[in-house]
Scaffold this active site. Structure first.
Site, short mmCIF file in Angstrom:
data_model
loop_
_atom_site.label_atom_id
_atom_site.label_comp_id
_atom_site.label_asym_id
_atom_site.label_seq_id
_atom_site.Cartn_x
_atom_site.Cartn_y
_atom_site.Cartn_z
N TYR A 1 0.99 -1.14 0.02
CA TYR A 1 0.06 0.04 0.01
C TYR A 1 1.03 1.26 -0.04
CZ TYR A 1 -4.31 -2.85 1.38
OH TYR A 1 -5.25 -3.66 1.39
N PHE B 1 -13.94 -3.40 0.81
CA PHE B 1 -15.07 -3.07 -0.12
C PHE B 1 -16.54 -2.98 0.35
CE2 PHE B 1 -12.10 -3.82 -3.93
CZ PHE B 1 -11.44 -2.61 -3.41
N LEU C 1 -18.24 -0.70 1.49
CA LEU C 1 -19.06 0.39 0.89
C LEU C 1 -19.40 0.30 -0.43
CD1 LEU C 1 -17.49 3.10 3.05
CD2 LEU C 1 -19.65 2.12 3.39
N GLY D 1 -21.22 -0.64 -3.77
CA GLY D 1 -22.47 -1.42 -4.35
C GLY D 1 -22.08 -1.68 -5.75
N THR E 1 -24.51 5.24 -6.08
CA THR E 1 -24.54 5.57 -7.40
C THR E 1 -25.47 4.65 -8.43
OG1 THR E 1 -22.79 3.77 -7.77
CG2 THR E 1 -21.73 6.00 -7.11
#
Length: 290
Positions: A60, A207, A209, A211, A218
């Site tokens: 990262y 992930f 969050l 969709g 969105t």
């Protein structure tokens, strides 16, 4: 809301460091490095808000920022109850290019690199991040040896299927599985979430969050999420996190952000209590891939 990773107790809302080194998408070579002071502030705020489970990795990083180095600078000396989970398997060149998945023999070097960057003499949790492996036995056995040597306290798996968990558990205890999952995101993982609960293994979705279109709010179907959020004076993101936590007491979430306000909202999602009727509505959306 807590869960135990082996002998370590963590709050169920943690913090993911993937986006911390840059603004925008992770791993984008053209991404703008995040302001260092802001990143350090977010990490310190997270701990002050009660976060004691941070997810990171040596790979990262952006052009001038490293998640592990930021964690080291912001939080050392580390609080006694802070659990830092990292992952090994993938790696990148200093220029950010992805390298082939590590061989079992290369995992020691990756573990040692995390130790150096974090300034630790052992790692709390190391997840084997799987990519293209049908059998993880050789890789997991190597990590089990490093655990016996005292370099690692607990072991987990990332990006895996149920048969990978079977293979690993025949070698050493597994405290967590970390897979991509959330409201409307990979509903085919539902059975695996349940299996982990039956075995006492934490399920840690990344992930959470996301969709159907990778970002909360969105898609048109998210109108229902927005309606439920309004009823709780919450945000759609908080509703998504609350739904994920409701999947079982063994489910942990690690939302990441570089924004102090978003951090506070994410932590506050633990206070959102969805009714059985609201959960039923959201479950229906989930199965439709919203």
């Amino acid at each position: 809301m807590t869960w135990r990773l082996g002998d370590l107790t963590v709050n169920r809302i943690g913090f993911g460091a993937m986006r911390l080194p840059q603004r925008g998408a992770a791993f984008d070579p053209n991404a703008t490095p995040r302001d260092r002071a802001q990143a350090i502030r977010v990490l310190r705020d997270a701990v002050e808000l009660g976060v004691n489970h941070i997810d990171t990795a040596a790979f990262y990083f952006s052009r001038t920022r490293s998640a592990n180095e930021l964690i080291n600078s912001a939080l050392r000396p580390y609080p006694d109850d802070l659990v830092i989970a990292t992952k090994v398997g993938p790696s990148r060149t200093p220029q950010g290019e992805w390298l082939p998945l590590a061989t079992p023999e290369q995992l020691r070097g990756q573990v040692e690199e995390n130790l150096r960057q974090l300034g630790r003499d052992h790692l709390d949790v190391v997840n084997l991040r799987v990519s293209g492996l049908d059998d993880v036995s050789a890789h997991f056995a190597q990590l089990a040896r490093l655990r016996q040597e005292g370099l690692i306290r607990h072991l987990g798996l990332s990006n895996v299927k149920p048969h990978h968990l079977d293979q690993a558990q025949r070698i050493a205890p597994v405290v967590c599985v970390q897979n991509s999952y959330g409201l409307g995101h990979h509903p085919e993982q539902d059975d695996f979430v349940g299996l982990c609960g039956e075995r006492g293994v934490a399920f840690v979705p990344f992930f959470a969050l996301a969709g159907a279109n990778e970002e909360a709010g969105t898609s048109a179907e998210d109108d229902e999420v927005t309606e439920i959020a309004a009823a709780h004076r919450a945000t759609p993101a908080q509703v998504r996190l609350a739904w994920t936590l409701a999947r079982g007491p063994h489910v942990l979430v690690i939302p990441g952000t570089g924004d102090p306000a978003h951090l506070r909202q994410n932590v506050a999602a633990g206070e959102v209590r969805l009714s059985p009727e609201e959960l039923t509505r959201l479950d229906a959306l989930h199965l439709n891939g919203v």
